[in-house]
Scaffold this motif. Structure first.
Motif, short mmCIF file in Angstrom:
data_model
loop_
_atom_site.label_atom_id
_atom_site.label_comp_id
_atom_site.label_asym_id
_atom_site.label_seq_id
_atom_site.Cartn_x
_atom_site.Cartn_y
_atom_site.Cartn_z
N ARG A 1 0.84 -1.21 0.00
CA ARG A 1 0.00 0.00 0.00
C ARG A 1 0.87 1.25 0.00
O ARG A 1 0.59 2.21 -0.72
CB ARG A 1 -0.93 -0.02 1.21
N ARG A 2 1.91 1.24 0.80
CA ARG A 2 2.81 2.40 0.84
C ARG A 2 3.43 2.67 -0.52
O ARG A 2 3.54 3.81 -0.95
CB ARG A 2 3.90 2.17 1.88
N GLN A 3 3.83 1.58 -1.19
CA GLN A 3 4.46 1.75 -2.50
C GLN A 3 3.45 2.28 -3.51
O GLN A 3 3.77 3.14 -4.33
CB GLN A 3 5.06 0.44 -2.98
N GLU B 1 0.79 4.09 -2.88
CA GLU B 1 0.50 5.50 -2.55
C GLU B 1 1.63 6.41 -3.03
O GLU B 1 1.38 7.48 -3.58
CB GLU B 1 0.29 5.65 -1.05
N GLU B 2 2.87 5.98 -2.82
CA GLU B 2 4.00 6.78 -3.28
C GLU B 2 4.02 6.87 -4.81
O GLU B 2 4.31 7.93 -5.38
CB GLU B 2 5.32 6.20 -2.78
#
Length: 51
Positions: free
Chosen positions: A6-8, A10-11
């Motif tokens: 998810r972080r990737q 979003e980034e």
């Protein structure tokens, strides 16, 4: 792993870079593992039609 994914994503959305590029540049997965995970067959799942 889901939180890291998810972080990737979003980034990637925020920066306009691809998830593959971010994961590769950060060294989060070996190149061969990343390529294997992102094969169309692996993403679609077994028995799914690839269009």
């Amino acid at each position: 792993m889901i939180v890291a994914g998810r972080r990737q994503s979003e980034e990637a959305l925020a920066t306009g870079r691809g998830v593959t590029e971010l994961v590769r540049d950060k060294g989060l997965l070996p190149a061969g593992t990343l390529a294997e995970l992102l094969r169309p067959e692996a993403v679609a799942g077994p028995g799914q039609a690839l269009v």
